[in-house]
Design a protein around this motif. Structure first.
Motif, PDB file in Angstrom:
ATOM      1  N   ASN A  12       5.076  11.741   3.234  1.00 10.12           N
ATOM      2  CA  ASN A  12       4.698  10.539   3.972  1.00 10.12           C
ATOM      3  C   ASN A  12       3.832  10.981   5.145  1.00 10.12           C
ATOM      4  OD1 ASN A  12       6.238   8.728   2.416  1.00 10.12           O
ATOM      5  ND2 ASN A  12       8.066   9.280   3.574  1.00 10.12           N
ATOM      6  N   LYS A  13       2.803  10.240   5.430  1.00 11.29           N
ATOM      7  CA  LYS A  13       1.898  10.586   6.524  1.00 11.29           C
ATOM      8  C   LYS A  13       2.661  10.720   7.837  1.00 11.29           C
ATOM      9  CE  LYS A  13      -2.356   9.166   8.799  1.00 11.29           C
ATOM     10  NZ  LYS A  13      -3.348   8.114   8.954  1.00 11.29           N
ATOM     11  N   GLU A  14       3.580   9.805   8.105  1.00 12.17           N
ATOM     12  CA  GLU A  14       4.322   9.812   9.367  1.00 12.17           C
ATOM     13  C   GLU A  14       5.458  10.820   9.379  1.00 12.17           C
ATOM     14  OE1 GLU A  14       6.296   7.028   6.609  1.00 12.17           O
ATOM     15  OE2 GLU A  14       4.228   7.194   7.265  1.00 12.17           O
ATOM     16  N   GLY A  15       5.719  11.479   8.262  1.00 11.86           N
ATOM     17  CA  GLY A  15       6.712  12.550   8.218  1.00 11.86           C
ATOM     18  C   GLY A  15       7.775  12.341   7.161  1.00 11.86           C
ATOM     19  N   SER A  16       8.096  13.397   6.460  1.00 10.40           N
ATOM     20  CA  SER A  16       9.170  13.425   5.471  1.00 10.40           C
ATOM     21  C   SER A  16      10.155  14.514   5.881  1.00 10.40           C
ATOM     22  CB  SER A  16       8.622  13.764   4.078  1.00 10.40           C
ATOM     23  OG  SER A  16       7.720  12.784   3.636  1.00 10.40           O
ATOM     24  N   THR A  17      11.432  14.270   5.613  1.00  9.05           N
ATOM     25  CA  THR A  17      12.443  15.284   5.872  1.00  9.05           C
ATOM     26  C   THR A  17      12.372  16.329   4.765  1.00  9.05           C
ATOM     27  OG1 THR A  17      13.869  13.688   6.977  1.00  9.05           O
ATOM     28  CG2 THR A  17      14.914  15.713   6.189  1.00  9.05           C
ATOM     29  N   VAL A  18      12.284  17.576   5.168  1.00  5.79           N
ATOM     30  CA  VAL A  18      12.150  18.696   4.243  1.00  5.79           C
ATOM     31  C   VAL A  18      13.298  19.669   4.505  1.00  5.79           C
ATOM     32  CG1 VAL A  18      10.681  20.647   3.584  1.00  5.79           C
ATOM     33  CG2 VAL A  18       9.645  18.437   4.150  1.00  5.79           C
ATOM     34  N   THR A  19      13.993  20.074   3.441  1.00  6.35           N
ATOM     35  CA  THR A  19      15.085  21.036   3.558  1.00  6.35           C
ATOM     36  C   THR A  19      14.604  22.378   3.022  1.00  6.35           C
ATOM     37  OG1 THR A  19      16.709  19.274   3.248  1.00  6.35           O
ATOM     38  CG2 THR A  19      17.481  21.532   2.929  1.00  6.35           C
ATOM     39  N   LYS A  32       0.854  -1.175   0.000  1.00  8.24           N
ATOM     40  CA  LYS A  32       0.000   0.000   0.000  1.00  8.24           C
ATOM     41  C   LYS A  32       0.894   1.229   0.000  1.00  8.24           C
ATOM     42  CE  LYS A  32      -3.729  -2.074   2.663  1.00  8.24           C
ATOM     43  NZ  LYS A  32      -4.541  -1.959   3.868  1.00  8.24           N
ATOM     44  N   ASP A  33       0.500   2.253  -0.744  1.00  6.57           N
ATOM     45  CA  ASP A  33       1.227   3.498  -0.636  1.00  6.57           C
ATOM     46  C   ASP A  33       0.705   4.244   0.582  1.00  6.57           C
ATOM     47  OD1 ASP A  33      -1.172   4.630  -1.332  1.00  6.57           O
ATOM     48  OD2 ASP A  33      -0.485   5.354  -3.279  1.00  6.57           O
ATOM     49  N   ASP A  34       1.376   5.325   0.948  1.00  7.21           N
ATOM     50  CA  ASP A  34       1.061   6.039   2.178  1.00  7.21           C
ATOM     51  C   ASP A  34      -0.346   6.626   2.170  1.00  7.21           C
ATOM     52  OD1 ASP A  34       2.152   6.768   4.733  1.00  7.21           O
ATOM     53  OD2 ASP A  34       2.104   8.840   4.035  1.00  7.21           O
ATOM     54  N   LYS A  35      -0.874   6.980   1.045  1.00  4.97           N
ATOM     55  CA  LYS A  35      -2.195   7.584   0.962  1.00  4.97           C
ATOM     56  C   LYS A  35      -3.304   6.576   1.229  1.00  4.97           C
ATOM     57  CE  LYS A  35      -0.185  11.334   0.016  1.00  4.97           C
ATOM     58  NZ  LYS A  35       1.033  11.051   0.718  1.00  4.97           N
ATOM     59  N   SER A  36      -3.032   5.293   1.079  1.00  8.34           N
ATOM     60  CA  SER A  36      -4.062   4.288   1.302  1.00  8.34           C
ATOM     61  C   SER A  36      -4.412   4.175   2.784  1.00  8.34           C
ATOM     62  CB  SER A  36      -3.630   2.931   0.747  1.00  8.34           C
ATOM     63  OG  SER A  36      -2.527   2.439   1.470  1.00  8.34           O
ATOM     64  N   ASP A  37      -3.582   4.753   3.644  1.00  7.42           N
ATOM     65  CA  ASP A  37      -3.899   4.772   5.069  1.00  7.42           C
ATOM     66  C   ASP A  37      -5.009   5.770   5.384  1.00  7.42           C
ATOM     67  OD1 ASP A  37      -1.941   2.911   5.492  1.00  7.42           O
ATOM     68  OD2 ASP A  37      -0.447   4.348   6.174  1.00  7.42           O
ATOM     69  N   CYS A  38      -5.334   6.593   4.404  1.00 10.05           N
ATOM     70  CA  CYS A  38      -6.360   7.609   4.598  1.00 10.05           C
ATOM     71  C   CYS A  38      -7.689   7.109   4.044  1.00 10.05           C
ATOM     72  CB  CYS A  38      -5.962   8.894   3.874  1.00 10.05           C
ATOM     73  SG  CYS A  38      -4.425   9.607   4.489  1.00 10.05           S
ATOM     74  N   PRO A  39      -8.752   7.242   4.818  1.00 13.75           N
ATOM     75  CA  PRO A  39     -10.054   6.804   4.326  1.00 13.75           C
ATOM     76  C   PRO A  39     -10.496   7.644   3.127  1.00 13.75           C
ATOM     77  CG  PRO A  39     -10.197   7.630   6.596  1.00 13.75           C
ATOM     78  CD  PRO A  39      -8.784   7.756   6.168  1.00 13.75           C
ATOM     79  N   SER A  40     -11.104   7.009   2.164  1.00 13.30           N
ATOM     80  CA  SER A  40     -11.546   7.723   0.963  1.00 13.30           C
ATOM     81  C   SER A  40     -12.748   8.627   1.237  1.00 13.30           C
ATOM     82  CB  SER A  40     -11.878   6.735  -0.148  1.00 13.30           C
ATOM     83  OG  SER A  40     -12.920   5.877   0.271  1.00 13.30           O
ATOM     84  N   ASP A  41     -13.484   8.347   2.304  1.00 14.87           N
ATOM     85  CA  ASP A  41     -14.671   9.136   2.611  1.00 14.87           C
ATOM     86  C   ASP A  41     -14.431  10.132   3.748  1.00 14.87           C
ATOM     87  OD1 ASP A  41     -14.403   7.262   4.601  1.00 14.87           O
ATOM     88  OD2 ASP A  41     -16.528   6.755   4.694  1.00 14.87           O
ATOM     89  N   LEU A  42     -13.180  10.492   3.974  1.00  9.65           N
ATOM     90  CA  LEU A  42     -12.823  11.412   5.047  1.00  9.65           C
ATOM     91  C   LEU A  42     -13.321  12.821   4.727  1.00  9.65           C
ATOM     92  CD1 LEU A  42     -11.225  11.663   7.701  1.00  9.65           C
ATOM     93  CD2 LEU A  42      -9.227  12.237   6.326  1.00  9.65           C
ATOM     94  N   ALA A  43     -13.989  13.442   5.670  1.00  8.22           N
ATOM     95  CA  ALA A  43     -14.505  14.801   5.484  1.00  8.22           C
ATOM     96  C   ALA A  43     -13.477  15.791   6.022  1.00  8.22           C
ATOM     97  CB  ALA A  43     -15.827  14.969   6.214  1.00  8.22           C
ATOM     98  N   CYS A  44     -12.812  16.509   5.117  1.00  9.25           N
ATOM     99  CA  CYS A  44     -11.793  17.488   5.491  1.00  9.25           C
ATOM    100  C   CYS A  44     -12.401  18.886   5.461  1.00  9.25           C
ATOM    101  CB  CYS A  44     -10.619  17.427   4.521  1.00  9.25           C
ATOM    102  SG  CYS A  44      -9.729  15.857   4.577  1.00  9.25           S
ATOM    103  N   THR A  45     -11.831  19.777   6.266  1.00 13.60           N
ATOM    104  CA  THR A  45     -12.290  21.168   6.250  1.00 13.60           C
ATOM    105  C   THR A  45     -11.787  21.842   4.981  1.00 13.60           C
ATOM    106  OG1 THR A  45     -10.333  21.943   7.423  1.00 13.60           O
ATOM    107  CG2 THR A  45     -12.226  21.293   8.768  1.00 13.60           C
ATOM    108  N   GLU A  46     -12.374  22.945   4.637  1.00 10.96           N
ATOM    109  CA  GLU A  46     -12.025  23.691   3.431  1.00 10.96           C
ATOM    110  C   GLU A  46     -10.828  24.619   3.637  1.00 10.96           C
ATOM    111  OE1 GLU A  46     -13.325  23.522   0.282  1.00 10.96           O
ATOM    112  OE2 GLU A  46     -14.408  21.766   1.001  1.00 10.96           O
ATOM    113  N   ILE A  47     -10.293  24.688   4.863  1.00 12.71           N
ATOM    114  CA  ILE A  47      -9.156  25.574   5.095  1.00 12.71           C
ATOM    115  C   ILE A  47      -7.924  25.049   4.355  1.00 12.71           C
ATOM    116  CG2 ILE A  47     -10.005  26.368   7.342  1.00 12.71           C
ATOM    117  CD1 ILE A  47      -7.863  24.573   8.632  1.00 12.71           C
TER     118      ILE A  47
END
Length: 133
Positions: A89-96, A18-33
């Motif tokens: 990545n959901k659990e965190g990616s290193t960003v420079t 599974k890729d990292d996005k598959s850990d997220c439910p497809s029917d998740l209601a996110c805010t518009e912010i």
């Protein structure tokens, strides 16, 4: 035999990586912010620093995000925002994150760990304020 085929199909489906996005439910209601993660940039006298350019790179990705033309009134610079959620990545990616002065000289390089909660980017570690000498 028919049932064996169904069982084999079920095993193949659950065993696939599974890729990292598959850990997220497809029917998740996110805010518009629209969430942005940034940092304030100041010198040792707590004076705001005006940058000419910033670059942000997510480890393992080839795309470098470059931003220019900042408002001189603010010294708060966006590192990443929700438009980069699928790159993380959901659990965190290193960003420079790098900042450059008006002569295009590198002033700082800072590392952050940024992930997401399936809806918005989330800073997991890194400075809120960057001090430039």
């Amino acid at each position: 035999m028919k049932y064996a085929l169904y069982i084999l199909l079920a095993l193949c489906t659950t065993a696939c990586s599974k890729d990292d996005k598959s850990d997220c439910p497809s029917d998740l209601a996110c805010t518009e912010i629209f969430v942005s993660i940034g940092a304030k940039v100041q010198n040792s006298k707590n004076e705001d620093i005006l940058l000419s350019k910033t670059t942000t790179q997510i480890e393992g990705k080839t795309n470098i995000i470059t931003k220019k033309n900042f408002d001189p009134v603010y010294s708060y610079y966006v590192i990443l925002d929700d438009s980069s959620l699928e790159e993380l990545n959901k659990e965190g990616s290193t960003v420079t994150f790098k900042g450059y002065d008006t002569n295009n000289q590198l002033l700082f390089t800072e590392k952050f760990t940024i992930g997401h909660d399936c809806c918005h980017v989330v800073k997991l570690s890194g400075k809120d304020s960057i001090l430039v000498n």
